[in-house]
Design an enzyme around this catalytic site. Structure first.
Site, PDB file in Angstrom:
ATOM      1  N   SER A 146     -21.844  62.611   5.023  1.00  0.00           N
ATOM      2  CA  SER A 146     -20.958  63.729   5.366  1.00  0.00           C
ATOM      3  C   SER A 146     -21.000  63.940   6.869  1.00  0.00           C
ATOM      4  O   SER A 146     -22.032  63.667   7.507  1.00  0.00           O
ATOM      5  CB  SER A 146     -21.441  65.010   4.664  1.00  0.00           C
ATOM      6  OG  SER A 146     -20.810  66.153   5.216  1.00  0.00           O
ATOM      7  N   TYR A 159     -28.093  70.758   3.553  1.00  0.00           N
ATOM      8  CA  TYR A 159     -27.224  69.696   3.018  1.00  0.00           C
ATOM      9  C   TYR A 159     -26.970  68.661   4.125  1.00  0.00           C
ATOM     10  O   TYR A 159     -27.050  67.452   3.901  1.00  0.00           O
ATOM     11  CB  TYR A 159     -25.922  70.325   2.534  1.00  0.00           C
ATOM     12  CG  TYR A 159     -24.806  69.365   2.203  1.00  0.00           C
ATOM     13  CD1 TYR A 159     -24.816  68.642   1.016  1.00  0.00           C
ATOM     14  CD2 TYR A 159     -23.717  69.200   3.072  1.00  0.00           C
ATOM     15  CE1 TYR A 159     -23.780  67.773   0.708  1.00  0.00           C
ATOM     16  CE2 TYR A 159     -22.672  68.344   2.768  1.00  0.00           C
ATOM     17  CZ  TYR A 159     -22.710  67.632   1.586  1.00  0.00           C
ATOM     18  OH  TYR A 159     -21.681  66.769   1.280  1.00  0.00           O
ATOM     19  N   LYS A 163     -27.795  64.673   4.304  1.00  0.00           N
ATOM     20  CA  LYS A 163     -26.783  63.633   4.545  1.00  0.00           C
ATOM     21  C   LYS A 163     -27.119  62.806   5.791  1.00  0.00           C
ATOM     22  O   LYS A 163     -26.801  61.620   5.855  1.00  0.00           O
ATOM     23  CB  LYS A 163     -25.394  64.257   4.650  1.00  0.00           C
ATOM     24  CG  LYS A 163     -24.887  64.839   3.324  1.00  0.00           C
ATOM     25  CD  LYS A 163     -24.758  63.783   2.225  1.00  0.00           C
ATOM     26  CE  LYS A 163     -24.054  64.309   0.982  1.00  0.00           C
ATOM     27  NZ  LYS A 163     -23.903  63.266  -0.063  1.00  0.00           N
TER      28      LYS A 163
HETATM   29  N1  LIG Z   1     -15.649  67.394  -0.965  1.00  0.00           N
HETATM   30  C1  LIG Z   1     -16.059  67.323   0.295  1.00  0.00           C
HETATM   31  O1  LIG Z   1     -15.538  68.030   1.178  1.00  0.00           O
HETATM   32  C2  LIG Z   1     -17.137  66.347   0.678  1.00  0.00           C
HETATM   33  C3  LIG Z   1     -17.323  66.076   2.040  1.00  0.00           C
HETATM   34  C4  LIG Z   1     -18.327  65.196   2.440  1.00  0.00           C
HETATM   35  C5  LIG Z   1     -19.106  64.580   1.482  1.00  0.00           C
HETATM   36  N2  LIG Z   1     -18.913  64.852   0.147  1.00  0.00           N
HETATM   37  C6  LIG Z   1     -19.780  64.178  -0.814  1.00  0.00           C
HETATM   38  O2  LIG Z   1     -18.975  63.506  -1.753  1.00  0.00           O
HETATM   39  C7  LIG Z   1     -19.687  63.411  -2.995  1.00  0.00           C
HETATM   40  C8  LIG Z   1     -18.777  63.848  -4.134  1.00  0.00           C
HETATM   41  O3  LIG Z   1     -18.352  65.175  -3.896  1.00  0.00           O
HETATM   42  P1  LIG Z   1     -17.044  65.806  -4.564  1.00  0.00           P
HETATM   43  O4  LIG Z   1     -16.430  66.636  -3.516  1.00  0.00           O
HETATM   44  O5  LIG Z   1     -16.237  64.778  -5.244  1.00  0.00           O
HETATM   45  O6  LIG Z   1     -17.717  66.776  -5.652  1.00  0.00           O
HETATM   46  P2  LIG Z   1     -17.130  67.356  -7.033  1.00  0.00           P
HETATM   47  O7  LIG Z   1     -15.659  67.401  -7.033  1.00  0.00           O
HETATM   48  O8  LIG Z   1     -17.901  68.607  -7.269  1.00  0.00           O
HETATM   49  O9  LIG Z   1     -17.574  66.252  -8.098  1.00  0.00           O
HETATM   50  C9  LIG Z   1     -18.926  65.974  -8.274  1.00  0.00           C
HETATM   51  C10 LIG Z   1     -19.095  64.963  -9.383  1.00  0.00           C
HETATM   52  O10 LIG Z   1     -20.475  64.601  -9.450  1.00  0.00           O
HETATM   53  C11 LIG Z   1     -21.045  65.014 -10.704  1.00  0.00           C
HETATM   54  N3  LIG Z   1     -22.384  65.505 -10.393  1.00  0.00           N
HETATM   55  C12 LIG Z   1     -22.727  66.607  -9.679  1.00  0.00           C
HETATM   56  N4  LIG Z   1     -24.063  66.715  -9.617  1.00  0.00           N
HETATM   57  C13 LIG Z   1     -24.562  65.643 -10.268  1.00  0.00           C
HETATM   58  C14 LIG Z   1     -25.869  65.199 -10.563  1.00  0.00           C
HETATM   59  N5  LIG Z   1     -26.959  65.888 -10.157  1.00  0.00           N
HETATM   60  N6  LIG Z   1     -26.036  64.065 -11.289  1.00  0.00           N
HETATM   61  C15 LIG Z   1     -24.958  63.379 -11.730  1.00  0.00           C
HETATM   62  N7  LIG Z   1     -23.689  63.751 -11.483  1.00  0.00           N
HETATM   63  C16 LIG Z   1     -23.504  64.871 -10.770  1.00  0.00           C
HETATM   64  C17 LIG Z   1     -20.067  66.069 -11.238  1.00  0.00           C
HETATM   65  O11 LIG Z   1     -20.077  66.170 -12.649  1.00  0.00           O
HETATM   66  P3  LIG Z   1     -21.152  67.140 -13.418  1.00  0.00           P
HETATM   67  O12 LIG Z   1     -21.057  68.469 -12.761  1.00  0.00           O
HETATM   68  O13 LIG Z   1     -20.737  67.107 -14.845  1.00  0.00           O
HETATM   69  O14 LIG Z   1     -22.493  66.484 -13.205  1.00  0.00           O
HETATM   70  C18 LIG Z   1     -18.751  65.504 -10.754  1.00  0.00           C
HETATM   71  O15 LIG Z   1     -18.333  64.446 -11.565  1.00  0.00           O
HETATM   72  C19 LIG Z   1     -20.970  64.220  -2.812  1.00  0.00           C
HETATM   73  O16 LIG Z   1     -22.040  63.369  -2.471  1.00  0.00           O
HETATM   74  C20 LIG Z   1     -20.652  65.116  -1.633  1.00  0.00           C
HETATM   75  O17 LIG Z   1     -21.810  65.505  -0.926  1.00  0.00           O
HETATM   76  C21 LIG Z   1     -17.955  65.728  -0.266  1.00  0.00           C
END
Ligand SMILES: NC(=O)c1ccc[n+]([C@@H]2O[C@H](COP(=O)([O-])OP(=O)(O)OC[C@H]3O[C@@H](n4cnc5c(N)ncnc54)[C@H](OP(=O)(O)O)[C@@H]3O)[C@@H](O)[C@H]2O)c1
Length: 255
Positions: A146, A159, A163
């Site tokens: 991130s 967080y 990262k």
């Molecule tokens: N969205 C952003 O702005 C952003 C920016 C930078 C980096 N990221 C990174 O991108 C990645 C994905 O984020 P996202 O935005 O797609 O999140 P999201 O929409 O909340 O989706 C998260 C997914 O991961 C699963 N999950 C969450 N905790 C988990 C765990 N402990 N074990 C297994 N599965 C888990 C969730 O399903 P369940 O809840 O059913 O487990 C869901 O399928 C993360 O690493 C996040 O840090 C996101």
């Protein structure tokens, strides 16, 4: 939506945390490239819906990314169903705490590291043991970092620390696992998913104004970059952390 004749046809991938958001978009994109994909998430019902959407070359195994028994089950299923492992996308990540580091609950801090950092290392270790990259085409790992790991981001400091560790883990593993496996990361700014909703909900235009690209990221923006890093066109790229931020950091912004 499956494309068995895509450029990565015959390869297999594990995408953690992929019942929605960025992980689901990555799985969808890899399947379009011809990859057979195993997806994970904690909630079985939502994961089953995702697998149904992804089609016949997807399987799902429900469980928590920081649970060793779940990780064993995933690799056992992948071995029996696919028989090989080419790509690992360490996408599962959490950010359950908000506020300054001085007041941070240390149990919550440990949990964030357990999933985001130890989890990424553990999936990698087990993938290597399960034969990642043993085929002639080699293996690829892409970790989800991130921009919060690059610049201090108000309220989500721990967080960001986790990262930053993922980014450095990526560089270190790229040296240790070469030449069999390439290891890269993507570092997005705000991407429109449930994870980041609190940052932009009801004020998207205002938040997007800080981005030279004029908009926030989408899961497909990230999936396109991840698919590139997994593919043969990125064969000479390893140990890189690719910023995906619509220009935000260069404009002086933070996540
Ligand atoms: N969205 C952003 O702005 C952003 C920016 C930078 C980096 N990221 C990174 O991108 C990645 C994905 O984020 P996202 O935005 O797609 O999140 P999201 O929409 O909340 O989706 C998260 C997914 O991961 C699963 N999950 C969450 N905790 C988990 C765990 N402990 N074990 C297994 N599965 C888990 C969730 O399903 P369940 O809840 O059913 O487990 C869901 O399928 C993360 O690493 C996040 O840090 C996101």
């Amino acid at each position: 939506m499956t494309h068995p004749d895509g450029p990565l046809s015959g390869r297999t991938a594990l995408v953690t945390g992929a019942s929605r958001g960025i992980g689901l978009a990555i799985a969808r994109r890899l399947i379009m490239e011809g990859v057979s994909v195993c997806v994970t998430a904690r909630r079985a019902e939502a994961l089953a819906d995702a697998v149904a959407e992804l089609g016949e070359r997807a399987i799902g195994v429900a469980g928590a990314a920081d649970d060793p028994a779940h990780r064993e089950e995933v690799f056992a299923r992948m071995t029996s169903e696919f028989g090989r492992l080419d790509i690992l996308v360490n996408n599962a990540g959490i950010n359950p705490v908000y506020g300054p580091l001085a007041g941070l609950d240390l149990d919550a801090a440990r949990k964030v590291f357990e999933v985001n950092v130890i989890g990424t290392l553990a999936w990698t270790q087990q993938a290597v043991r399960a034969g990642l990259g043993e085929q002639a085409s080699g293996g690829a790992i892409v970790n989800l970092s991130s921009v919060a790991g690059d610049v201090p981001s108000p309220g989500i400091g721990w967080y960001g620390v986790s990262k930053a560790a993922v980014s450095h883990l990526t560089r270190t593993l790229s040296v240790e696992l070469a030449p069999r496996i390439r290891v890269n990361a993507v570092a997005p700014a705000v991407v429109k998913t449930r994870f980041a909703e609190a940052i932009y909900e009801g004020r998207e235009d205002e938040v997007a104004a800080a981005y030279p690209a004029g908009r926030l990221g989408t899961p497909d923006d990230v999936a396109d970059a991840v698919a590139y890093l997994c593919g043969d066109g990125a064969g000479w790229i390893t140990g890189q952390v690719l910023t995906l931020d619509g220009g935000l950091l260069n404009a002086g912004g933070t996540a």
